[in-house]
Structure formats: structure tokens, C-alpha cells
Design a protein around this motif. Structure first.
Motif, PDB file in Angstrom:
ATOM      1  N   UNK A   1      36.460  34.483  52.396  1.00 54.52           N
ATOM      2  CA  UNK A   1      35.514  33.688  53.170  1.00 54.52           C
ATOM      3  C   UNK A   1      35.778  32.193  53.013  1.00 54.52           C
ATOM      4  N   UNK A   2      36.233  31.795  51.824  1.00 56.91           N
ATOM      5  CA  UNK A   2      36.509  30.380  51.556  1.00 56.91           C
ATOM      6  C   UNK A   2      37.753  29.886  52.277  1.00 56.91           C
ATOM      7  N   UNK A   3      38.583  30.814  52.757  1.00 57.99           N
ATOM      8  CA  UNK A   3      39.759  30.425  53.522  1.00 57.99           C
ATOM      9  C   UNK A   3      41.072  30.519  52.787  1.00 57.99           C
ATOM     10  N   UNK A   4      41.100  31.273  51.703  1.00 60.16           N
ATOM     11  CA  UNK A   4      42.347  31.417  50.945  1.00 60.16           C
ATOM     12  C   UNK A   4      43.452  31.986  51.833  1.00 60.16           C
ATOM     13  N   UNK A   5      44.664  31.448  51.682  1.00 58.62           N
ATOM     14  CA  UNK A   5      45.813  31.969  52.427  1.00 58.62           C
ATOM     15  C   UNK A   5      46.228  33.342  51.911  1.00 58.62           C
ATOM     16  N   UNK A   6      45.953  33.564  50.630  1.00 58.56           N
ATOM     17  CA  UNK A   6      46.371  34.804  49.991  1.00 58.56           C
ATOM     18  C   UNK A   6      45.378  35.150  48.889  1.00 58.56           C
ATOM     19  N   UNK A   7      44.986  36.415  48.805  1.00 57.17           N
ATOM     20  CA  UNK A   7      44.071  36.896  47.760  1.00 57.17           C
ATOM     21  C   UNK A   7      44.635  38.183  47.189  1.00 57.17           C
ATOM     22  N   UNK A   8      44.599  38.310  45.871  1.00 61.97           N
ATOM     23  CA  UNK A   8      45.064  39.549  45.257  1.00 61.97           C
ATOM     24  C   UNK A   8      44.374  39.801  43.926  1.00 61.97           C
ATOM     25  N   UNK A   9      44.488  41.026  43.463  1.00 60.57           N
ATOM     26  CA  UNK A   9      43.979  41.424  42.155  1.00 60.57           C
ATOM     27  C   UNK A   9      45.136  41.547  41.180  1.00 60.57           C
ATOM     28  N   UNK A  10      44.947  41.018  39.981  1.00 63.21           N
ATOM     29  CA  UNK A  10      45.969  41.096  38.948  1.00 63.21           C
ATOM     30  C   UNK A  10      45.527  42.099  37.877  1.00 63.21           C
ATOM     31  N   UNK A  11      46.298  43.139  37.712  1.00 62.50           N
ATOM     32  CA  UNK A  11      45.926  44.223  36.811  1.00 62.50           C
ATOM     33  C   UNK A  11      45.923  43.771  35.347  1.00 62.50           C
ATOM     34  N   UNK A  12      44.939  44.245  34.617  1.00 61.33           N
ATOM     35  CA  UNK A  12      44.837  43.941  33.191  1.00 61.33           C
ATOM     36  C   UNK A  12      44.060  45.063  32.505  1.00 61.33           C
ATOM     37  N   UNK A  13      44.500  45.433  31.320  1.00 63.05           N
ATOM     38  CA  UNK A  13      43.767  46.415  30.516  1.00 63.05           C
ATOM     39  C   UNK A  13      42.713  45.692  29.688  1.00 63.05           C
ATOM     40  N   UNK A  14      41.475  46.179  29.756  1.00 62.13           N
ATOM     41  CA  UNK A  14      40.377  45.519  29.052  1.00 62.13           C
ATOM     42  C   UNK A  14      39.690  46.491  28.095  1.00 62.13           C
ATOM     43  N   UNK A  15      39.133  45.965  27.000  1.00 65.87           N
ATOM     44  CA  UNK A  15      38.374  46.824  26.094  1.00 65.87           C
ATOM     45  C   UNK A  15      37.043  47.214  26.720  1.00 65.87           C
ATOM     46  N   UNK A  16      36.556  48.375  26.351  1.00 60.48           N
ATOM     47  CA  UNK A  16      35.256  48.848  26.837  1.00 60.48           C
ATOM     48  C   UNK A  16      34.314  48.949  25.636  1.00 60.48           C
TER      49      UNK A  16
ATOM     50  N   UNK B   1      35.899  24.677  45.530  1.00 60.91           N
ATOM     51  CA  UNK B   1      36.981  23.705  45.701  1.00 60.91           C
ATOM     52  C   UNK B   1      37.958  24.181  46.768  1.00 60.91           C
ATOM     53  N   UNK B   2      38.315  25.460  46.708  1.00 61.89           N
ATOM     54  CA  UNK B   2      39.214  26.012  47.710  1.00 61.89           C
ATOM     55  C   UNK B   2      38.594  25.895  49.100  1.00 61.89           C
ATOM     56  N   UNK B   3      37.307  26.257  49.204  1.00 67.45           N
ATOM     57  CA  UNK B   3      36.614  26.180  50.501  1.00 67.45           C
ATOM     58  C   UNK B   3      36.605  24.759  51.046  1.00 67.45           C
ATOM     59  N   UNK B   4      36.292  23.798  50.170  1.00 64.95           N
ATOM     60  CA  UNK B   4      36.196  22.405  50.610  1.00 64.95           C
ATOM     61  C   UNK B   4      37.550  21.863  51.054  1.00 64.95           C
ATOM     62  N   UNK B   5      38.601  22.140  50.288  1.00 65.34           N
ATOM     63  CA  UNK B   5      39.928  21.665  50.659  1.00 65.34           C
ATOM     64  C   UNK B   5      40.350  22.238  52.016  1.00 65.34           C
TER      65      UNK B   5
END
Length: 454
Positions: free
Chosen positions: A75-90, A301-305
Motif C-alpha cells: 500500500x505504501x508503494x514499495x517496488x518490491x516486497x518479500x518475506x525472508x525466512x528465519x527460524x525462531x524460538x517458540x 518513510x517509504x510511503x512519503x518518499x
């Protein structure tokens, strides 16, 4: 002739610098106007806190938050969006309770929170006499016989003499992190600490603790509010006091999760200027100041730029880090991927001090880079931002410094942050719209200068 040249040259250069400063000043004003008038950060924070709420890594709420972040970056207008995989403790809290009994013989329930990553009592009552230590030095003077089989209580308070409350937090933090190992090694049954809080109320605060690798018995660790802590210390001076603790918290292994990243591509090169916060929070309150504020400021910041049509030279990247609160897995994984991909980063800043009025930026970088940023101070002064002397950085961007990346952290006014930090009090209503947006303004202005100058 020579004299005239010497006199004229500084005036000529001064004119160039004045012109440049005036242009930058106008751009600072444009950034501030766009964010303060049209900013969506406050609305986004309401959505995050009220429709998702607290979001501890490994929880269903956190996974919902990652989808939310993807949507907001788009919605902010990013040219590219992705998820970066990471293992997290539960880590799961479960039901918990703490009761105190003095010479009256009656049990009294005390507000408490288990410390994050603590093992519990497996749902069984652990009952024992309380032994008191004001500090680690006092604890070390106790004999093993005095400690064994007891519940150790530390009442180490925030040092109110520190003007910057983060100093008091750092000073008292060792009790939250290490008290369970200190006491467990000497035969204690459990440990109680005074919450890390600048307030004098009765609100308990959680936060991450850790066990040492050689701990053979991992005892339960809990925090109580400052008022209860002082009342308990007073009672212990005149009588024996017993505690009954029951908790079900425990580590539940690891799971696959994600940080969320969005960016605006640079027009000259792909060198990255990064800004971010951590998307996770503790499992109490709503995670508004810690660190929903940093997330929505970074997206703003991304949206404003994008809205202003700023043609950034380098890639402006927003990172919503996973797992800052109880593992820093997101920040570490991001740095590992940067190294593996040989991806050049010019600068990285995190907002993780709450959405209060910005006062400055803490800098961890070469003396030359720091001096350059400090030379821009007059541009920031009209916005109440003046402190560029502190030297620390956000927890999630610190791993990048090992790759020689200059790193930083937004420095908001600190006086109220630790009143609510890691507690039920960290809710949307504690955030002021103007203060929140001004934090985005400060970081946006700094990113503009770095993008132009580096």
C-alpha cells in the motif's frame, strides 16, 4: 591581488554551502509536511495493535502480522516486497500465579509475569521461604546454606539519577537476564526480580532472560511490580515470608517464520539504505511503543518518499524484523544473508525506543561518518532534534556493523518508555500521533541526506 583573492574565496564557497543548505532545508520541510499532514503511520498502528495485538515470535498472531506487513508495504508503494525466512524460538507463557504469605498466615496474590524464555514449574506449586538480596553483591555474601531450597528475591531498582532512562535499564538489566542462573547454581528453587521499570506503580514487566550453558537445573524466573517489590522488602526486614509460585511457561522448540522486507529501487545503484523496526512483541499489552511504532514509522518513510516522487539514488529498504524480543534471529539472519549475497549496505537505522518525540540519532560508525552526520545538525534543529553524540544502535541492525555497515538508532525522549515497556501498559492509547509522525520525519530526513551524500 593575492589579498583580494583570499578574501573573496571564502565568501564564494560560503555562498555554495548556503545554497546547498537552503535546498536541503526546503527538502526537510517537504518531508515533514508530507508526513505530518498526510501520514498514515498512526492509522496503521491502530490497525496493527487493535486487530492483531501482541505478537510474540512463533505465535499465530505473529504470522498474521507478517501478512499485515506485506499488505502495508505494498500500500505504501514499495517496488518490491518479500518475506525472508528465519527460524525462531517458540516460548509459551500459559497460566501463572504467585502468592505471598507473611506471619499473618494468609496467602496474598501478587501481580507477576514470568520472564521470557524462562522455564516454569510445570504447573506444580513451588513453595519456599523467600531470601532477600538487594543486589548481586549482597547475594554473593549469602552462604549456599542460606540460599538452598529458598526462593531468591532481588529488589534492584532503576537508578533514578540517570537522566536517560536507557542507562538505568542497562544497569538493572543483568538481574532480569542472569538472576535465575545465579540462584539456580546455588540451589534456589526459583527467583523473583523487581521489574525493569522507571515507574513506581505495581505493573509487572516481562523481558528475555537466559540460562547459562552449564545450568543443570533451570529454575523459574518471575518479575513483580516496583510497589510490590518494595512492600515485600519491607516485610522481609521484620519477618519470614513465604512464596508459592505456579507457572506453565516453557520453550517449545523452533519454527519457521519470516521477517518482512519492502524497498524502493535506487535510480543510480542497488546499494541499500535500510530503516526498520521489529515486528514481534511480547505476549502482553499490544506492542504499540515496542515496537509497533518503529514498524509504522519505517513504512511511513517509504510511503512519503514514493508519494513525493523523491528519486532516491540508492535503494531505500524497510525491514520488519522477526524475533527481536527473545532471540534476535531476524536481525542475525538478515546480516547473514547480506554477507552471503555480497549485498552492499551504506547505512542502517532502527527505531526501537518508542514513538515519543525524537531528540536525536545514536550513531555507530567511523569518526569521519559520524562527523559528517553531526555537521547536518542545524538542519534538524528546527524539528527539535539535536543529539547526535550517543553511540549505540538498534539490536536488529547491530549485526550489520560486523560487516562494516554504519548503523544507528532513533533516539526519542526516553522518560516514559520504560514505564510501559514489556508490560500490559504498552497499548495504542499511550502513543501520541504527532510524536509518532515526528520520529518518521527525523529518520526520513536523515535517509534523504545519506542517500544524497554517500
Amino acid at each position: 591581488m593575492k589579498y583580494s583573492t583570499i578574501k573573496i574565496l571564502p565568501l564564494f564557497l560560503g555562498g555554495i554551502f548556503f545554497s546547498q543548505s537552503k535546498q536541503d532545508s526546503l527538502q526537510f520541510r517537504n518531508i515533514a509536511d508530507e508526513i505530518l499532514v498526510n501520514g498514515t503511520a498512526y492509522k496503521n498502528l491502530y490497525d496493527l495493535t487493535k486487530n492483531i495485538g501482541h505478537r510474540l515470535s512463533g505465535s499465530a498472531a505473529y504470522e498474521k502480522a507478517t501478512n499485515w506487513a506485506v499488505l502495508k508495504l505494498k500500500e505504501a508503494g514499495a517496488d518490491k516486497v518479500w518475506m525472508e525466512e528465519v527460524m525462531v524460538p517458540v516460548w509459551e507463557r500459559g497460566k501463572e500465579s504467585l502468592q505471598i504469605k507473611d506471619q499473618s498466615g494468609k496467602w496474598k496474590s501478587i501481580r507477576m509475569l514470568s520472564l521470557g524464555n524462562s522455564e516454569g514449574t510445570k504447573g506444580k506449586d513451588v513453595e519456599a521461604e523467600i531470601i532477600f538480596a538487594k543486589s548481586k553483591e549482597d547475594f554473593d555474601k549469602l552462604s549456599d546454606a542460606e540460599i538452598k531450597g529458598k526462593i531468591v528475591f532481588f529488589n534492584y531498582a532503576f537508578n533514578q539519577k540517570f537522566i536517560t532512562t536507557g542507562q538505568a535499564y542497562g544497569d538493572a538489566g543483568k538481574y532480569r537476564r542472569n538472576a535465575a542462573s545465579w540462584a539456580g547454581k546455588r540451589g534456589a528453587k526459583a527467583v523473583i526480580i523487581r521489574s525493569l521499570s522507571s515507574a513506581l506503580d505495581d505493573v509487572p514487566h516481562t523481558g528475555m532472560m537466559k540460562y547459562d550453558a552449564d545450568d543443570t537445573f533451570k529454575i523459574a524466573a518471575v518479575a513483580i511490580g516496583p510497589k510490590s517489590a518494595d512492600e515485600l522488602e519491607k516485610a522481609l526486614k521484620s519477618q519470614k515470608v513465604f512464596a508459592k509460585l505456579n507457572s506453565n511457561c516453557a520453550m517449545k522448540g523452533e519454527k519457521r517464520s519470516h521477517s518482512v522486507i519492502g524497498e524502493i529501487t535506487g535510480k543510480i545503484d542497488n546499494s541499500v539504505i535500510a530503516v526498520g523496526g521489529h515486528l514481534d512483541s511480547w505476549d502482553v499489552g499490544e506492542g504499540a511503543q515496542d515496537d509497533g511504532a518503529g514498524i509504522v514509522q519505517s513504512i511511513e518513510i517509504l510511503r512519503a518518499f514514493k508519494k513525493m516522487g523523491l528519486k532516491n539514488n540508492h535503494t531505500i529498504r524497510v525491514i520488519c524484523f522477526a524475533n527481536e524480543e527473545n532471540g534476535v534471529k531476524g536481525g542475525n539472519q538478515y546480516a547473514e544473508n547480506v554477507k552471503k549475497n555480497n549485498e552492499k549496505h551504506l547505512f542502517a537505522i532502527e527505531s526501537d525506543g518508542g514513538g515519543f518525540t525524537p531528540r536525536g540519532v545514536a550513531l555507530v560508525m567511523s569518526a569521519e561518518k559520524r562527523a559528517q552526520i553531526q555537521s547536518w545538525k542545524n538542519l534538524f534543529l528546527p524539528y527539535g532534534v539535536y543529539n547526535f553524540e550517543m553511540q549505540y544502535a538498534g539490536t536488529d541492525v547491530e549485526p550489520l556493523h560486523d560487516l562494516d555497515v554504519p548503523v544507528a538508532e532513533l533516539v526519542p525522549d526516553s522518560q516514559r518508555y520504560f514505564d510501559i515497556h514489556h508490560s500490559d501498559e504498552d497499548t495504542f492509547d499511550k502513543v501520541n500521533r504527532r510524536e509518532l509522525l515526528l520520529g518518521a520525519v527525523t529518520m526520513g530526513q536523515l535517509l534523504y541526506m545519506i542517500d544524497k551524500s554517500w
